[in-house]
Design a protein around this motif. Sequence first.
Motif, short mmCIF file in Angstrom:
data_model
loop_
_atom_site.label_atom_id
_atom_site.label_comp_id
_atom_site.label_asym_id
_atom_site.label_seq_id
_atom_site.Cartn_x
_atom_site.Cartn_y
_atom_site.Cartn_z
N UNK A 264 6.35 -6.26 -2.84
CA UNK A 264 6.80 -4.94 -3.28
C UNK A 264 8.24 -4.96 -3.79
N UNK A 265 8.91 -6.13 -3.64
CA UNK A 265 10.32 -6.18 -4.02
C UNK A 265 11.21 -5.51 -3.00
N UNK A 266 10.74 -5.41 -1.75
CA UNK A 266 11.49 -4.77 -0.68
C UNK A 266 11.58 -5.71 0.53
N UNK A 267 12.11 -6.92 0.39
CA UNK A 267 12.12 -7.87 1.51
C UNK A 267 12.94 -7.39 2.70
N UNK A 274 13.25 -0.65 12.26
CA UNK A 274 12.20 0.37 12.31
C UNK A 274 10.81 -0.22 12.04
N UNK A 275 10.79 -1.40 11.38
CA UNK A 275 9.50 -1.98 10.98
C UNK A 275 9.37 -3.45 11.34
N UNK A 288 5.56 4.44 7.07
CA UNK A 288 5.39 3.16 6.40
C UNK A 288 4.30 3.24 5.33
N UNK A 289 3.20 3.97 5.62
CA UNK A 289 2.15 4.14 4.62
C UNK A 289 2.71 4.82 3.37
N UNK A 290 3.61 5.77 3.56
CA UNK A 290 4.21 6.47 2.41
C UNK A 290 5.04 5.51 1.56
N UNK A 291 5.75 4.58 2.21
CA UNK A 291 6.55 3.61 1.47
C UNK A 291 5.65 2.70 0.64
N UNK A 297 1.46 3.42 -6.24
CA UNK A 297 1.27 4.45 -7.26
C UNK A 297 1.93 4.10 -8.59
N UNK A 298 2.87 3.19 -8.56
CA UNK A 298 3.56 2.79 -9.80
C UNK A 298 2.85 1.64 -10.50
#
Length: 388
Positions: A264-267, A274-275, A288-291, A297-298
């Motif tokens: 996702x480009x979010x390492x 938090x995760x 986390x599901x929203x992230x 969606x993109x």
Amino acid sequence: MASDASAGPLDGIRVVELGQLIAGPFCGQLLGDMGAEVVKIEQPETGDPMRQWGQGSTPTWWRVIGRNKYSVAADLRSGEGQDLARDLIAQADILVENFRPGTLEKWNLGPDVLHRANPGLIVVRVSGYGQTGPYSSRAGFGGIAEAMGGWRKIVGFPDRAPARMGISIGDTLAATYGCLGAVAALHHRDRTGEGQVVDAALYESVLQVMEGLIPEWAVAEHKRERTGSKLPGIAPSNVYRCSDGDYLIGANQNSVFLRLCEAMGRPELASDPRYACHTARGERQDELDAIVEEWTLRHTVAEVEDAMIAHAVPAGRIYDAEDMLSDPHFAAREAIVTVEDPELGPTPMQGVFPKLSRTPASIRRLAPRVVGQDTAEILERWLGVAAD
């Protein structure tokens, strides 16, 4: 279709199927797929109602559940039909039936009678509530068993009534357990010569796959409830919307979550307190599901899938029949095979499963087109009755 030379691991085993609709006939299908010779006794003229079942403009379910079987017509409510059934069962290794308990006994076809003539017979009895207990005489269907066994209670979304999962899972589970019991009983018979009764209740078959539902309540007073597409406390593991459809991702394990974050480009998310661990992610499941969904969606489904494959993240498309028929993996493993049906032409259907390396099974016969079409052949081969 394969020849009888490659019938499968149950080659030489004879089965009489007295069942109708789903549970009994699916058990018979499983045994037939594995190489057993299955003789299905049907009501003259009308036959098994499954012949008319299925969705769409043309009923096709019978082509699957009736394959690898022979059809003999006999009215089990008549003395003559009962005599014929007893004669055939006397030559069989396994009997499969899914009538309400007491029905076989009423027809003088109970296990005690049958075992006198055939002590090694294995009788698979599939019913809603089992052969014993206070509910045994009740009528039972798969959906009722799913409700009693705990399945329906946890399927669906919490703000709606319990949902059906889309197939008759109670029936097919009971059939599968009945088949498993039959194979286990064959092993016992090989050692002792003794036949026995396999009692497969629909509701108990559902109960068997309910994971920790019972001890979770008994020990910790935790009741599982409907949670929609989420698995509570397991995140991220859900169906996520893409720009052109839905996609399933299961990345709850630490190492897999790290790879998803990289995709996702979010390492940085993988080391965020938090995760950073399984428990923390479960506590922030919706967040986390929203992230994850903000990222999916993109992108299109194809783009998300390419990223998941590249980063070795367990994920997959949500298939329908059209998707399965076009997927090369299904074709390569013969998960779907095509048979030449004289009425329908080339007809794709599920292949034989599971796959055995030494004794591969196969679809050897099409489902009988006509009720009783094999009566003369079976009476001649099994009972020595001349065809005329």
